[in-house]
Design a protein around this motif. Sequence first.
Motif, PDB file in Angstrom:
ATOM      1  N   ASN A   1       0.831  -1.214   0.000  1.00 17.25           N
ATOM      2  CA  ASN A   1       0.000   0.000   0.000  1.00 17.25           C
ATOM      3  C   ASN A   1       0.857   1.252   0.000  1.00 17.25           C
ATOM      4  O   ASN A   1       1.957   1.283   0.540  1.00 17.25           O
ATOM      5  CB  ASN A   1      -0.953   0.011   1.196  1.00 17.25           C
ATOM      6  N   THR A   2       0.303   2.287  -0.633  1.00 14.41           N
ATOM      7  CA  THR A   2       0.960   3.585  -0.727  1.00 14.41           C
ATOM      8  C   THR A   2       0.153   4.613   0.037  1.00 14.41           C
ATOM      9  O   THR A   2      -1.066   4.710  -0.135  1.00 14.41           O
ATOM     10  CB  THR A   2       1.064   4.033  -2.202  1.00 14.41           C
ATOM     11  N   THR A   3       0.825   5.367   0.884  1.00 13.13           N
ATOM     12  CA  THR A   3       0.181   6.491   1.551  1.00 13.13           C
ATOM     13  C   THR A   3       0.773   7.784   1.015  1.00 13.13           C
ATOM     14  O   THR A   3       1.986   7.903   0.841  1.00 13.13           O
ATOM     15  CB  THR A   3       0.344   6.425   3.080  1.00 13.13           C
ATOM     16  N   MET A   4      -0.101   8.731   0.693  1.00 15.73           N
ATOM     17  CA  MET A   4       0.310  10.051   0.223  1.00 15.73           C
ATOM     18  C   MET A   4      -0.075  11.080   1.281  1.00 15.73           C
ATOM     19  O   MET A   4      -1.075  10.929   1.971  1.00 15.73           O
ATOM     20  CB  MET A   4      -0.405  10.409  -1.089  1.00 15.73           C
ATOM     21  N   PHE A   5       0.712  12.136   1.398  1.00 13.14           N
ATOM     22  CA  PHE A   5       0.313  13.292   2.191  1.00 13.14           C
ATOM     23  C   PHE A   5       1.200  14.458   1.805  1.00 13.14           C
ATOM     24  O   PHE A   5       2.262  14.282   1.198  1.00 13.14           O
ATOM     25  CB  PHE A   5       0.379  13.016   3.700  1.00 13.14           C
ATOM     26  N   ASP A   6       0.759  15.680   2.154  1.00 13.62           N
ATOM     27  CA  ASP A   6       1.584  16.861   1.849  1.00 13.62           C
ATOM     28  C   ASP A   6       1.630  17.845   3.012  1.00 13.62           C
ATOM     29  O   ASP A   6       1.936  19.020   2.823  1.00 13.62           O
ATOM     30  CB  ASP A   6       1.114  17.546   0.573  1.00 13.62           C
ATOM     31  N   TYR A   7       1.333  17.341   4.227  1.00 11.01           N
ATOM     32  CA  TYR A   7       1.508  18.141   5.439  1.00 11.01           C
ATOM     33  C   TYR A   7       2.166  17.244   6.476  1.00 11.01           C
ATOM     34  O   TYR A   7       1.602  16.210   6.878  1.00 11.01           O
ATOM     35  CB  TYR A   7       0.171  18.677   5.953  1.00 11.01           C
ATOM     36  N   GLU A   8       3.358  17.618   6.913  1.00  6.84           N
ATOM     37  CA  GLU A   8       4.198  16.700   7.676  1.00  6.84           C
ATOM     38  C   GLU A   8       4.062  16.793   9.189  1.00  6.84           C
ATOM     39  O   GLU A   8       4.694  16.018   9.910  1.00  6.84           O
ATOM     40  CB  GLU A   8       5.671  16.902   7.299  1.00  6.84           C
ATOM     41  N   TRP A   9       3.238  17.718   9.699  1.00  3.11           N
ATOM     42  CA  TRP A   9       3.203  17.909  11.144  1.00  3.11           C
ATOM     43  C   TRP A   9       2.030  17.224  11.848  1.00  3.11           C
ATOM     44  O   TRP A   9       1.779  17.486  13.014  1.00  3.11           O
ATOM     45  CB  TRP A   9       3.219  19.398  11.484  1.00  3.11           C
ATOM     46  N   ALA A  10       1.305  16.366  11.156  1.00  2.54           N
ATOM     47  CA  ALA A  10       0.283  15.536  11.819  1.00  2.54           C
ATOM     48  C   ALA A  10       1.015  14.346  12.445  1.00  2.54           C
ATOM     49  O   ALA A  10       0.982  13.215  11.958  1.00  2.54           O
ATOM     50  CB  ALA A  10      -0.772  15.080  10.826  1.00  2.54           C
ATOM     51  N   THR A  11       1.699  14.622  13.554  1.00  4.88           N
ATOM     52  CA  THR A  11       2.728  13.721  14.085  1.00  4.88           C
ATOM     53  C   THR A  11       2.205  12.329  14.417  1.00  4.88           C
ATOM     54  O   THR A  11       2.778  11.317  13.984  1.00  4.88           O
ATOM     55  CB  THR A  11       3.351  14.353  15.339  1.00  4.88           C
ATOM     56  N   LEU A  12       1.150  12.241  15.203  1.00  9.03           N
ATOM     57  CA  LEU A  12       0.638  10.933  15.615  1.00  9.03           C
ATOM     58  C   LEU A  12       0.232  10.103  14.410  1.00  9.03           C
ATOM     59  O   LEU A  12       0.556   8.917  14.301  1.00  9.03           O
ATOM     60  CB  LEU A  12      -0.551  11.118  16.565  1.00  9.03           C
ATOM     61  N   GLN A  13      -0.463  10.725  13.483  1.00 11.99           N
ATOM     62  CA  GLN A  13      -0.915  10.036  12.277  1.00 11.99           C
ATOM     63  C   GLN A  13       0.257   9.506  11.470  1.00 11.99           C
ATOM     64  O   GLN A  13       0.258   8.349  11.020  1.00 11.99           O
ATOM     65  CB  GLN A  13      -1.750  11.003  11.442  1.00 11.99           C
ATOM     66  N   HIS A  14       1.280  10.325  11.288  1.00 16.27           N
ATOM     67  CA  HIS A  14       2.389   9.924  10.425  1.00 16.27           C
ATOM     68  C   HIS A  14       3.269   8.862  11.057  1.00 16.27           C
ATOM     69  O   HIS A  14       3.883   8.055  10.341  1.00 16.27           O
ATOM     70  CB  HIS A  14       3.223  11.147  10.039  1.00 16.27           C
ATOM     71  N   HIS A  15       3.350   8.841  12.389  1.00 15.87           N
ATOM     72  CA  HIS A  15       4.087   7.754  13.033  1.00 15.87           C
ATOM     73  C   HIS A  15       3.452   6.403  12.702  1.00 15.87           C
ATOM     74  O   HIS A  15       4.152   5.384  12.620  1.00 15.87           O
ATOM     75  CB  HIS A  15       4.125   7.957  14.551  1.00 15.87           C
ATOM     76  N   VAL A  16       2.143   6.391  12.528  1.00 18.97           N
ATOM     77  CA  VAL A  16       1.442   5.150  12.198  1.00 18.97           C
ATOM     78  C   VAL A  16       1.558   4.838  10.717  1.00 18.97           C
ATOM     79  O   VAL A  16       2.042   3.773  10.313  1.00 18.97           O
ATOM     80  CB  VAL A  16      -0.045   5.243  12.616  1.00 18.97           C
ATOM     81  N   ILE A  17       1.128   5.778   9.876  1.00 21.45           N
ATOM     82  CA  ILE A  17       0.991   5.440   8.461  1.00 21.45           C
ATOM     83  C   ILE A  17       2.341   5.289   7.762  1.00 21.45           C
ATOM     84  O   ILE A  17       2.485   4.445   6.878  1.00 21.45           O
ATOM     85  CB  ILE A  17       0.095   6.455   7.723  1.00 21.45           C
ATOM     86  N   CYS A  18       3.341   6.065   8.164  1.00 17.63           N
ATOM     87  CA  CYS A  18       4.643   5.946   7.500  1.00 17.63           C
ATOM     88  C   CYS A  18       5.328   4.630   7.832  1.00 17.63           C
ATOM     89  O   CYS A  18       6.025   4.056   6.992  1.00 17.63           O
ATOM     90  CB  CYS A  18       5.544   7.117   7.881  1.00 17.63           C
ATOM     91  N   ARG A  19       5.137   4.153   9.037  1.00 19.09           N
ATOM     92  CA  ARG A  19       5.787   2.897   9.431  1.00 19.09           C
ATOM     93  C   ARG A  19       5.083   1.679   8.834  1.00 19.09           C
ATOM     94  O   ARG A  19       5.721   0.666   8.540  1.00 19.09           O
ATOM     95  CB  ARG A  19       5.850   2.795  10.957  1.00 19.09           C
ATOM     96  N   LEU A  20       3.765   1.766   8.658  1.00 18.15           N
ATOM     97  CA  LEU A  20       3.018   0.603   8.203  1.00 18.15           C
ATOM     98  C   LEU A  20       2.826   0.562   6.695  1.00 18.15           C
ATOM     99  O   LEU A  20       2.558  -0.505   6.147  1.00 18.15           O
ATOM    100  CB  LEU A  20       1.651   0.562   8.902  1.00 18.15           C
ATOM    101  N   ALA A  21       2.926   1.688   6.018  1.00 22.86           N
ATOM    102  CA  ALA A  21       2.800   1.694   4.563  1.00 22.86           C
ATOM    103  C   ALA A  21       4.048   1.097   3.928  1.00 22.86           C
ATOM    104  O   ALA A  21       5.145   1.121   4.508  1.00 22.86           O
ATOM    105  CB  ALA A  21       2.580   3.115   4.058  1.00 22.86           C
ATOM    106  N   THR A  22       3.908   0.585   2.732  1.00 24.15           N
ATOM    107  CA  THR A  22       5.069   0.077   2.002  1.00 24.15           C
ATOM    108  C   THR A  22       5.687   1.147   1.112  1.00 24.15           C
ATOM    109  O   THR A  22       6.831   1.004   0.679  1.00 24.15           O
ATOM    110  CB  THR A  22       4.673  -1.136   1.135  1.00 24.15           C
ATOM    111  N   ARG A  23       4.940   2.216   0.831  1.00 26.48           N
ATOM    112  CA  ARG A  23       5.470   3.336   0.064  1.00 26.48           C
ATOM    113  C   ARG A  23       4.868   4.625   0.608  1.00 26.48           C
ATOM    114  O   ARG A  23       3.667   4.690   0.892  1.00 26.48           O
ATOM    115  CB  ARG A  23       5.145   3.177  -1.417  1.00 26.48           C
ATOM    116  N   VAL A  24       5.707   5.665   0.766  1.00 23.77           N
ATOM    117  CA  VAL A  24       5.269   6.978   1.250  1.00 23.77           C
ATOM    118  C   VAL A  24       5.579   7.986   0.154  1.00 23.77           C
ATOM    119  O   VAL A  24       6.745   8.176  -0.208  1.00 23.77           O
ATOM    120  CB  VAL A  24       5.978   7.358   2.561  1.00 23.77           C
TER     121      VAL A  24
END
Length: 335
Positions: A107-130
Amino acid sequence: MRVWVDMTNVAHPIVLRPLVELLERDGHEVEISARPLSHTLDLLDAWGHRYTAIGRHGGASKAGKARAAVDRIARLLSFARGRRFDHALAHASADLPPVCRALRIPNTTMFDYEWATLQHHVICRLATRVLVPEAIPPERLRRYGAKPPKLVRYPGLKEEYYLSDFEPDRSVLEKLGLPAGERLCVVRTPPSYALYLGGSENELLPPLLRRLERQGCWTVVLTRTAEQRGAVNSLGLERTVTPERAQDGRSLVALADALVSAGGTMNREAAVLGTPVWSIFDGPLGGVDELLVREGRLNILRDPEQLTVERKPPDSFERRVRRDPAELLSLALPV
């Protein structure tokens, strides 16, 4: 290839639609799941693409969000199990990567705002592509576990891709009862349900709307909830329109003389479409907004007296940057 696309916010049907249409054009099968939130389902209904509504919004509290997330993840597991998806795609969905990890779906997760800290700790670690824009400094993403080769960066703004062939629908002004030839400001209320906002944007709105009224400017306020709409209507402003249903926000922004918004995606749409934009976002600026401020394409509004709405140049829209959505898709999915 069978692709699963999860849409959890009102911007996602607009952002991801060109990618879905490209996939289907090339013969791939796409299934969409969507979280009922704001006008997300309204936009999907207007598009006409089949989708499955799953979950609910948990409100503004962290506890409510956590309960809603746990419930939705469980429902998504039931939805996806046995469907044999080859890949999944989402824009900052916090629910998709955990489900995909459990079911071993790339799975690929996209985003363009980097300061949603709690969310990104989850999705960046579990996604296979960022997948993020190059404007975000990569060192800001390392703490989330997003490093090459998992981290992939694309040039420009996502809005330059999905707005590349966009033409505004001028009938949107008539449908809202707006007179032709008058100055128009579009105002987007803040997402009061977002955890990363402080809330002072809401205090800025009443004096801002009163200033626009004194300038003789027509204002369309795109609210996110019925409560926000009621609060704006209670001000009793004669030149302010508050639509009840989802509107063609891109056309409104393209035809407006100014946008004032706390929403990141709509701010960037205005910057791309050549409409002067003022941000009332109260959180820390991300790399994309920092770039737009440096380029003079985004202004920060802290005092309503800063804003004077003037007619914008007629060729502003035609000068926009256009990028090919197929290039973004090639970075998002191995198709």
